[in-house]
Design an enzyme around this catalytic site. Sequence first.
Site, PDB file in Angstrom:
ATOM      1  N   ASP A   8       8.830   0.222 -21.176  1.00  0.00           N
ATOM      2  CA  ASP A   8       7.534   0.438 -21.816  1.00  0.00           C
ATOM      3  C   ASP A   8       6.564   1.083 -20.822  1.00  0.00           C
ATOM      4  O   ASP A   8       6.231   0.488 -19.797  1.00  0.00           O
ATOM      5  CB  ASP A   8       7.019  -0.937 -22.275  1.00  0.00           C
ATOM      6  CG  ASP A   8       5.695  -0.863 -23.001  1.00  0.00           C
ATOM      7  OD1 ASP A   8       5.093   0.227 -23.083  1.00  0.00           O
ATOM      8  OD2 ASP A   8       5.273  -1.916 -23.489  1.00  0.00           O
ATOM      9  N   ILE A   9       6.094   2.256 -21.148  1.00  0.00           N
ATOM     10  CA  ILE A   9       5.233   3.020 -20.232  1.00  0.00           C
ATOM     11  C   ILE A   9       3.902   2.282 -19.959  1.00  0.00           C
ATOM     12  O   ILE A   9       3.309   2.469 -18.901  1.00  0.00           O
ATOM     13  CB  ILE A   9       4.996   4.445 -20.784  1.00  0.00           C
ATOM     14  CG1 ILE A   9       4.542   5.395 -19.678  1.00  0.00           C
ATOM     15  CG2 ILE A   9       4.002   4.456 -21.951  1.00  0.00           C
ATOM     16  CD1 ILE A   9       4.585   6.868 -20.042  1.00  0.00           C
ATOM     17  N   ASN A  22      -1.962  12.788 -30.757  1.00  0.00           N
ATOM     18  CA  ASN A  22      -2.085  13.832 -31.778  1.00  0.00           C
ATOM     19  C   ASN A  22      -3.409  14.575 -31.567  1.00  0.00           C
ATOM     20  O   ASN A  22      -4.208  14.185 -30.727  1.00  0.00           O
ATOM     21  CB  ASN A  22      -1.944  13.240 -33.187  1.00  0.00           C
ATOM     22  CG  ASN A  22      -2.967  12.166 -33.454  1.00  0.00           C
ATOM     23  OD1 ASN A  22      -4.120  12.284 -33.046  1.00  0.00           O
ATOM     24  ND2 ASN A  22      -2.556  11.102 -34.118  1.00  0.00           N
ATOM     25  N   GLY A  30       3.761   5.053 -32.497  1.00  0.00           N
ATOM     26  CA  GLY A  30       4.620   5.312 -31.351  1.00  0.00           C
ATOM     27  C   GLY A  30       3.971   4.938 -30.036  1.00  0.00           C
ATOM     28  O   GLY A  30       3.270   3.931 -29.933  1.00  0.00           O
ATOM     29  N   VAL A  31       4.170   5.784 -29.057  1.00  0.00           N
ATOM     30  CA  VAL A  31       3.671   5.498 -27.715  1.00  0.00           C
ATOM     31  C   VAL A  31       2.131   5.494 -27.708  1.00  0.00           C
ATOM     32  O   VAL A  31       1.505   4.731 -26.968  1.00  0.00           O
ATOM     33  CB  VAL A  31       4.296   6.476 -26.695  1.00  0.00           C
ATOM     34  CG1 VAL A  31       3.750   7.876 -26.797  1.00  0.00           C
ATOM     35  CG2 VAL A  31       4.155   5.948 -25.274  1.00  0.00           C
ATOM     36  N   ASP A  32       1.532   6.317 -28.539  1.00  0.00           N
ATOM     37  CA  ASP A  32       0.073   6.381 -28.652  1.00  0.00           C
ATOM     38  C   ASP A  32      -0.494   5.017 -29.085  1.00  0.00           C
ATOM     39  O   ASP A  32      -1.426   4.481 -28.459  1.00  0.00           O
ATOM     40  CB  ASP A  32      -0.272   7.468 -29.690  1.00  0.00           C
ATOM     41  CG  ASP A  32      -1.731   7.896 -29.681  1.00  0.00           C
ATOM     42  OD1 ASP A  32      -2.497   7.402 -28.842  1.00  0.00           O
ATOM     43  OD2 ASP A  32      -2.092   8.730 -30.522  1.00  0.00           O
ATOM     44  N   SER A 115       6.976  14.427 -27.843  1.00  0.00           N
ATOM     45  CA  SER A 115       7.432  15.081 -29.093  1.00  0.00           C
ATOM     46  C   SER A 115       8.756  14.570 -29.657  1.00  0.00           C
ATOM     47  O   SER A 115       9.173  15.032 -30.715  1.00  0.00           O
ATOM     48  CB  SER A 115       7.543  16.615 -28.933  1.00  0.00           C
ATOM     49  OG  SER A 115       6.259  17.217 -28.968  1.00  0.00           O
ATOM     50  N   GLY A 117       9.587  11.633 -30.799  1.00  0.00           N
ATOM     51  CA  GLY A 117       9.505  10.588 -31.817  1.00  0.00           C
ATOM     52  C   GLY A 117       9.206  11.207 -33.162  1.00  0.00           C
ATOM     53  O   GLY A 117       9.988  12.015 -33.684  1.00  0.00           O
TER      54      GLY A 117
HETATM   55  P1  ADP Z   1       5.526  12.236 -30.680  1.00  0.00           P
HETATM   56  O1  ADP Z   1       4.545  12.179 -31.833  1.00  0.00           O
HETATM   57  O2  ADP Z   1       5.045  13.137 -29.554  1.00  0.00           O
HETATM   58  O3  ADP Z   1       6.904  12.522 -31.122  1.00  0.00           O
HETATM   59  P2  ADP Z   1       6.106   9.365 -30.394  1.00  0.00           P
HETATM   60  O4  ADP Z   1       5.170   8.332 -29.866  1.00  0.00           O
HETATM   61  O5  ADP Z   1       6.497   9.270 -31.819  1.00  0.00           O
HETATM   62  O6  ADP Z   1       5.434  10.774 -30.034  1.00  0.00           O
HETATM   63  O7  ADP Z   1       7.414   9.374 -29.502  1.00  0.00           O
HETATM   64  C1  ADP Z   1       7.509   9.923 -28.220  1.00  0.00           C
HETATM   65  C2  ADP Z   1       8.543   9.165 -27.427  1.00  0.00           C
HETATM   66  O8  ADP Z   1       7.944   7.990 -26.868  1.00  0.00           O
HETATM   67  C3  ADP Z   1       9.752   8.693 -28.238  1.00  0.00           C
HETATM   68  O9  ADP Z   1      10.932   9.047 -27.528  1.00  0.00           O
HETATM   69  C4  ADP Z   1       9.573   7.181 -28.282  1.00  0.00           C
HETATM   70  O10 ADP Z   1      10.827   6.524 -28.294  1.00  0.00           O
HETATM   71  C5  ADP Z   1       8.840   6.917 -26.983  1.00  0.00           C
HETATM   72  N1  ADP Z   1       8.058   5.671 -26.930  1.00  0.00           N
HETATM   73  C6  ADP Z   1       7.521   4.945 -27.948  1.00  0.00           C
HETATM   74  N2  ADP Z   1       6.867   3.874 -27.460  1.00  0.00           N
HETATM   75  C7  ADP Z   1       6.975   3.920 -26.104  1.00  0.00           C
HETATM   76  C8  ADP Z   1       6.533   3.090 -25.023  1.00  0.00           C
HETATM   77  N3  ADP Z   1       5.816   1.980 -25.246  1.00  0.00           N
HETATM   78  N4  ADP Z   1       6.859   3.455 -23.741  1.00  0.00           N
HETATM   79  C9  ADP Z   1       7.585   4.574 -23.518  1.00  0.00           C
HETATM   80  N5  ADP Z   1       8.025   5.402 -24.480  1.00  0.00           N
HETATM   81  C10 ADP Z   1       7.748   5.070 -25.759  1.00  0.00           C
END
Ligand code: ADP
Length: 166
Positions: A8-9, A22, A30-32, A115, A117
């Site tokens: 987890d980042i 976005n 997602g990560v956001d 990108s 996800g």
């Molecule tokens: P995007 O809209 O740019 O595709 P996403 O958030 O949907 O962004 O996904 C981008 C990447 O981040 C995906 O590979 C997803 O598995 C990963 N991701 C989601 N949550 C976390 C997190 N907490 N830490 C690290 N990576 C994550």
Amino acid sequence: MIQIVTGDITKLCVDAIVNAANHSLLGGGGVDGAIHRAAGPELLTECRTLHGCDTGDAKVTAGYRLPAKYVIHTVGPVWGGGSCGEEDKLACCYRRCLEEAEKKGCQSVAFPAISTGVYGYPKDKAAAVAVSAVKKYFRNEPHSCIEKVMLVCFDERTRDLYEELL
Ligand code: ADP
């Protein structure tokens, strides 16, 4: 130095983490979503003052309750089959984030797989762009203050792809 990290980042103790945001910068899934939850509501308050971000660009905020000092928000391209300039736009995200990290004097920066996800960029192609864009940045900036770039994988497949490339 490029390091592959699984997990987890939002937990990483680095100077800056990158958010795959976005255009609005007003939060998403997602990560956001994970970054906004971990940083607390002050992050959204600062993001509102930035008036969005273009695809391929990057904007910096504080990290608030995160262990990271800064969040660098970037907007990756939505995958549209590969003939809409996706590769250049994705490479631009990595470069612009590193430029912003440099301006803040960061020594360590962690990137999620931008990108790959919801935006649907094929993971293998995105991993290749990430590695080549980071390497190119350091070829062009041999005196960079950035000492460590972490490529953060949230799944085994991404980890395997990065390992093959590095
Ligand atoms: P995007 O809209 O740019 O595709 P996403 O958030 O949907 O962004 O996904 C981008 C990447 O981040 C995906 O590979 C997803 O598995 C990963 N991701 C989601 N949550 C976390 C997190 N907490 N830490 C690290 N990576 C994550």
